[in-house]
Each structure stands twice: as C-alpha cells, then as structure tokens.
Design a protein around this motif. Structure first.
Motif, mmCIF file in Angstrom:
data_model
loop_
_atom_site.group_PDB
_atom_site.id
_atom_site.type_symbol
_atom_site.label_atom_id
_atom_site.label_comp_id
_atom_site.label_asym_id
_atom_site.label_seq_id
_atom_site.Cartn_x
_atom_site.Cartn_y
_atom_site.Cartn_z
ATOM 1 N N ALA A 116 32.191 -8.172 7.738
ATOM 2 C CA ALA A 116 32.474 -6.841 7.190
ATOM 3 C C ALA A 116 31.188 -6.061 6.949
ATOM 4 O O ALA A 116 31.094 -4.878 7.294
ATOM 5 C CB ALA A 116 33.280 -6.964 5.897
ATOM 6 N N ARG A 117 30.188 -6.718 6.370
ATOM 7 C CA ARG A 117 28.909 -6.040 6.116
ATOM 8 C C ARG A 117 28.255 -5.610 7.420
ATOM 9 O O ARG A 117 27.766 -4.485 7.550
ATOM 10 C CB ARG A 117 27.964 -6.952 5.340
ATOM 11 N N ALA A 118 28.236 -6.516 8.404
ATOM 12 C CA ALA A 118 27.605 -6.197 9.682
ATOM 13 C C ALA A 118 28.318 -5.049 10.389
ATOM 14 O O ALA A 118 27.674 -4.125 10.884
ATOM 15 C CB ALA A 118 27.575 -7.443 10.570
ATOM 16 N N LEU A 119 29.642 -5.092 10.424
ATOM 17 C CA LEU A 119 30.389 -4.045 11.112
ATOM 18 C C LEU A 119 30.158 -2.682 10.480
ATOM 19 O O LEU A 119 30.007 -1.672 11.181
ATOM 20 C CB LEU A 119 31.878 -4.388 11.141
ATOM 21 N N GLN A 120 30.140 -2.632 9.169
ATOM 22 C CA GLN A 120 29.938 -1.365 8.483
ATOM 23 C C GLN A 120 28.591 -0.749 8.851
ATOM 24 O O GLN A 120 28.505 0.411 9.232
ATOM 25 C CB GLN A 120 30.051 -1.556 6.973
ATOM 26 N N VAL A 121 27.528 -1.538 8.770
ATOM 27 C CA VAL A 121 26.202 -0.988 9.033
ATOM 28 C C VAL A 121 25.971 -0.771 10.531
ATOM 29 O O VAL A 121 25.311 0.192 10.927
ATOM 30 C CB VAL A 121 25.094 -1.855 8.385
ATOM 31 N N LEU A 122 26.512 -1.605 11.387
ATOM 32 C CA LEU A 122 26.376 -1.389 12.835
ATOM 33 C C LEU A 122 27.059 -0.096 13.261
ATOM 34 O O LEU A 122 26.536 0.642 14.103
ATOM 35 C CB LEU A 122 26.953 -2.572 13.619
ATOM 36 N N GLY A 123 28.203 0.190 12.684
ATOM 37 C CA GLY A 123 28.876 1.452 12.968
ATOM 38 C C GLY A 123 28.070 2.648 12.480
ATOM 39 O O GLY A 123 27.888 3.635 13.195
ATOM 40 N N ARG A 124 27.547 2.529 11.287
ATOM 41 C CA ARG A 124 26.792 3.626 10.683
ATOM 42 C C ARG A 124 25.481 3.907 11.423
ATOM 43 O O ARG A 124 25.017 5.041 11.474
ATOM 44 C CB ARG A 124 26.513 3.298 9.219
ATOM 45 N N THR A 125 24.878 2.885 12.024
ATOM 46 C CA THR A 125 23.590 3.050 12.699
ATOM 47 C C THR A 125 23.733 3.257 14.211
ATOM 48 O O THR A 125 22.736 3.267 14.929
ATOM 49 C CB THR A 125 22.672 1.842 12.419
ATOM 50 N N GLY A 126 24.964 3.413 14.689
ATOM 51 C CA GLY A 126 25.175 3.787 16.078
ATOM 52 C C GLY A 126 25.250 2.673 17.098
ATOM 53 O O GLY A 126 25.251 2.925 18.300
ATOM 54 N N TRP A 127 25.343 1.429 16.655
ATOM 55 C CA TRP A 127 25.398 0.310 17.606
ATOM 56 C C TRP A 127 26.785 0.108 18.208
ATOM 57 O O TRP A 127 26.923 -0.507 19.254
ATOM 58 C CB TRP A 127 24.936 -0.984 16.920
ATOM 59 N N ILE A 128 27.824 0.589 17.540
ATOM 60 C CA ILE A 128 29.193 0.391 18.029
ATOM 61 C C ILE A 128 29.680 1.690 18.671
ATOM 62 O O ILE A 128 29.802 2.711 18.015
ATOM 63 C CB ILE A 128 30.141 -0.034 16.889
ATOM 64 N N ALA A 129 29.954 1.622 19.982
ATOM 65 C CA ALA A 129 30.439 2.789 20.720
ATOM 66 C C ALA A 129 31.876 3.106 20.317
ATOM 67 O O ALA A 129 32.625 2.207 19.905
ATOM 68 C CB ALA A 129 30.377 2.509 22.221
ATOM 69 N N ALA B 64 37.426 -0.564 18.130
ATOM 70 C CA ALA B 64 36.924 0.403 17.153
ATOM 71 C C ALA B 64 37.557 1.761 17.433
ATOM 72 O O ALA B 64 37.634 2.183 18.593
ATOM 73 C CB ALA B 64 35.410 0.498 17.224
ATOM 74 N N ALA B 65 38.017 2.425 16.422
ATOM 75 C CA ALA B 65 38.628 3.742 16.595
ATOM 76 C C ALA B 65 37.565 4.797 16.873
ATOM 77 O O ALA B 65 37.767 5.720 17.635
ATOM 78 C CB ALA B 65 39.422 4.127 15.346
ATOM 79 N N THR B 66 36.422 4.638 16.232
ATOM 80 C CA THR B 66 35.305 5.571 16.403
ATOM 81 C C THR B 66 34.069 4.756 16.574
ATOM 82 O O THR B 66 34.125 3.542 16.717
ATOM 83 C CB THR B 66 35.143 6.471 15.154
ATOM 84 N N GLY B 67 32.904 5.379 16.500
ATOM 85 C CA GLY B 67 31.644 4.658 16.573
ATOM 86 C C GLY B 67 31.399 3.801 15.359
ATOM 87 O O GLY B 67 30.534 2.958 15.357
ATOM 88 N N GLN B 68 32.202 4.001 14.315
ATOM 89 C CA GLN B 68 32.056 3.196 13.106
ATOM 90 C C GLN B 68 33.246 2.270 12.983
ATOM 91 O O GLN B 68 34.361 2.646 13.236
ATOM 92 C CB GLN B 68 31.968 4.083 11.874
ATOM 93 N N ARG C 79 35.621 3.304 20.616
ATOM 94 C CA ARG C 79 36.587 2.484 21.366
ATOM 95 C C ARG C 79 36.015 1.145 21.845
ATOM 96 O O ARG C 79 36.565 0.505 22.724
ATOM 97 C CB ARG C 79 37.167 3.265 22.533
ATOM 98 N N ALA C 80 34.921 0.706 21.253
ATOM 99 C CA ALA C 80 34.335 -0.591 21.612
ATOM 100 C C ALA C 80 35.303 -1.718 21.288
ATOM 101 O O ALA C 80 36.091 -1.631 20.341
ATOM 102 C CB ALA C 80 33.035 -0.811 20.837
ATOM 103 N N LEU C 81 35.235 -2.782 22.068
ATOM 104 C CA LEU C 81 35.956 -4.009 21.727
ATOM 105 C C LEU C 81 35.059 -4.825 20.819
ATOM 106 O O LEU C 81 33.870 -5.022 21.118
ATOM 107 C CB LEU C 81 36.295 -4.817 22.980
ATOM 108 N N ILE C 82 35.620 -5.283 19.713
ATOM 109 C CA ILE C 82 34.871 -6.064 18.731
ATOM 110 C C ILE C 82 35.506 -7.443 18.639
ATOM 111 O O ILE C 82 36.710 -7.572 18.428
ATOM 112 C CB ILE C 82 34.899 -5.372 17.353
ATOM 113 N N VAL C 83 34.676 -8.466 18.816
ATOM 114 C CA VAL C 83 35.126 -9.853 18.767
ATOM 115 C C VAL C 83 34.373 -10.538 17.629
ATOM 116 O O VAL C 83 33.139 -10.558 17.624
ATOM 117 C CB VAL C 83 34.837 -10.595 20.089
ATOM 118 N N VAL C 84 35.120 -11.077 16.675
ATOM 119 C CA VAL C 84 34.499 -11.770 15.544
ATOM 120 C C VAL C 84 35.028 -13.193 15.477
ATOM 121 O O VAL C 84 36.237 -13.420 15.517
ATOM 122 C CB VAL C 84 34.793 -11.037 14.213
ATOM 123 N N GLU C 85 34.101 -14.140 15.388
ATOM 124 C CA GLU C 85 34.482 -15.533 15.161
ATOM 125 C C GLU C 85 34.263 -15.851 13.691
ATOM 126 O O GLU C 85 33.185 -15.599 13.150
ATOM 127 C CB GLU C 85 33.663 -16.492 16.019
#
Length: 191
Positions: free
Chosen positions: A134-147, A185-189, A149-155
């Motif tokens: 959760a922490r990583a996804l929040q900050v990755l979205g905020r800093t532009g790493w997640i495009a 992802a719905a948006t970049g975040q 409609r990106a596919l996100i895979v979490v183990e």
C-alpha cells in the motif's frame, strides 16, 4: 531458479545466500505470465513492448522474465546489498543491460519517474506482513511511476490483506504461502 520462457529461457538466476531475499518460484512466475498472456483483460500487449517496474526486485526474476518475454525496458528497485549483487549478476547473465535500469533505492521513497517514464506493468514482491504494498503503490502513483491503466501485480502472503484502494481485482491466485493479486490502475495513481 531459471527464466521460464522467451528469448532467455533456461538462463539460471543467482540468489543471495540466506532468507532475506525470497525469489518468486519458477512455477509461480510461469502461472503469473500465463495468466497475463491469456486473460481477456491483459494479453500479449501487456508484456510485449511494455515498460516494467520491478519493485522490491530481489533477484530481478519477475522483471527479467518480462524482458525475456518481450518487454521493452525494466526498472528494478532494490536496497539490500546482497540482493543488488545477485540482481546485477542476473541482468548481466541475461545480457539485459541495455533494457534494464537498476536503482539502489527504497521503492517506498522513489524519486520522480522523470526520463525513466511511467510503467505499464508493475510488479511488487515485498517482504511479507509489513504493509509495504500500500505504501509503495501510493508513492509510486504520486511520483509518476505508474502509467494510467497499468497492470499491477502484487505478491503477498496468502493471509495478508490486499492494499486498500487499489481498485477492483482482476485476478487473485494462491500458490502455497503466496498470493498474487492483479488489478488495473484507474489513473497514474494507484491510491
């Protein structure tokens, strides 16, 4: 541990000694990529030509598997010194230096994506039970790493909660002590 399929199929991957790094097993990677390639919400375009982020990269098995299967580029985030040594050796053994960027930084504190660009396929395989996805996804979205409609895979551990607010799950599979959760992802975040 080996690359399962693609141009680097069969290439052995090194893992650091000890239990600090927990590489995703070959059979779990095979199941994951089969799902990505054959699911109606993904398909070959989810991997082929994709910009990939392998957060909590460890040995880099997930990102290297994506590169072997046609991804254009993978950025690897890892901070553990022994894992970084194995990751660098694995990238070299796969002759993937031109398509790989290794960042020795904490994925929960990344710099802005900048020239590396947003990624359309994101893998997170953190240590279990610490609430790191959760922490990583929040900050990755905020800093532009997640495009968008990106596919996100979490183990995560099989009994661990999926990050809240990540969006509706596309798929979830349990493999022994591990659970793979996938959503778009719905948006970049991702928050």
């Amino acid at each position: 541990m080996r690359i399962v399929a693609g141009t680097r199929r069969g290439r052995a991957l090194a893992a650091p000694p000890g239990r600090t790094t927990r590489p995703t097993a070959d059979r779990v990677r095979q199941a994951l990529f089969d799902m990505l390639l054959h699911a109606p919400w993904a398909g070959a375009d989810a991997v082929v030509g994709a910009r990939v982020l392998d957060g909590f990269a460890g040995t880099g098995a997930l990102g290297l598997e994506a590169l072997s299967r046609g991804a254009a580029h993978c950025t690897f985030f890892e901070t553990d010194r022994a894992a970084l040594a194995a990751l660098r050796a694995n990238v070299a053994a796969c002759r993937a230096e031109a398509a790989a960027t290794i960042r020795a930084i904490d994925v929960t504190r990344p710099p802005p994506a900048g020239k590396d660009g947003a990624c359309g396929l994101v893998f997170l395989d953190p240590p279990y039970g610490l609430g790191l996805p959760a922490r990583a996804l929040q900050v990755l979205g905020r800093t532009g790493w997640i495009a968008p409609r990106a596919l996100i895979v979490v183990e995560t551990a099989a009994d661990e909660d999926v990050p809240a607010g990540a969006g509706p799950l596309l798929a979830e599979r349990r493999h022994g002590a591990a659970r793979l959760s996938i959503w778009r992802a719905a948006t970049g975040q991702a928050d």
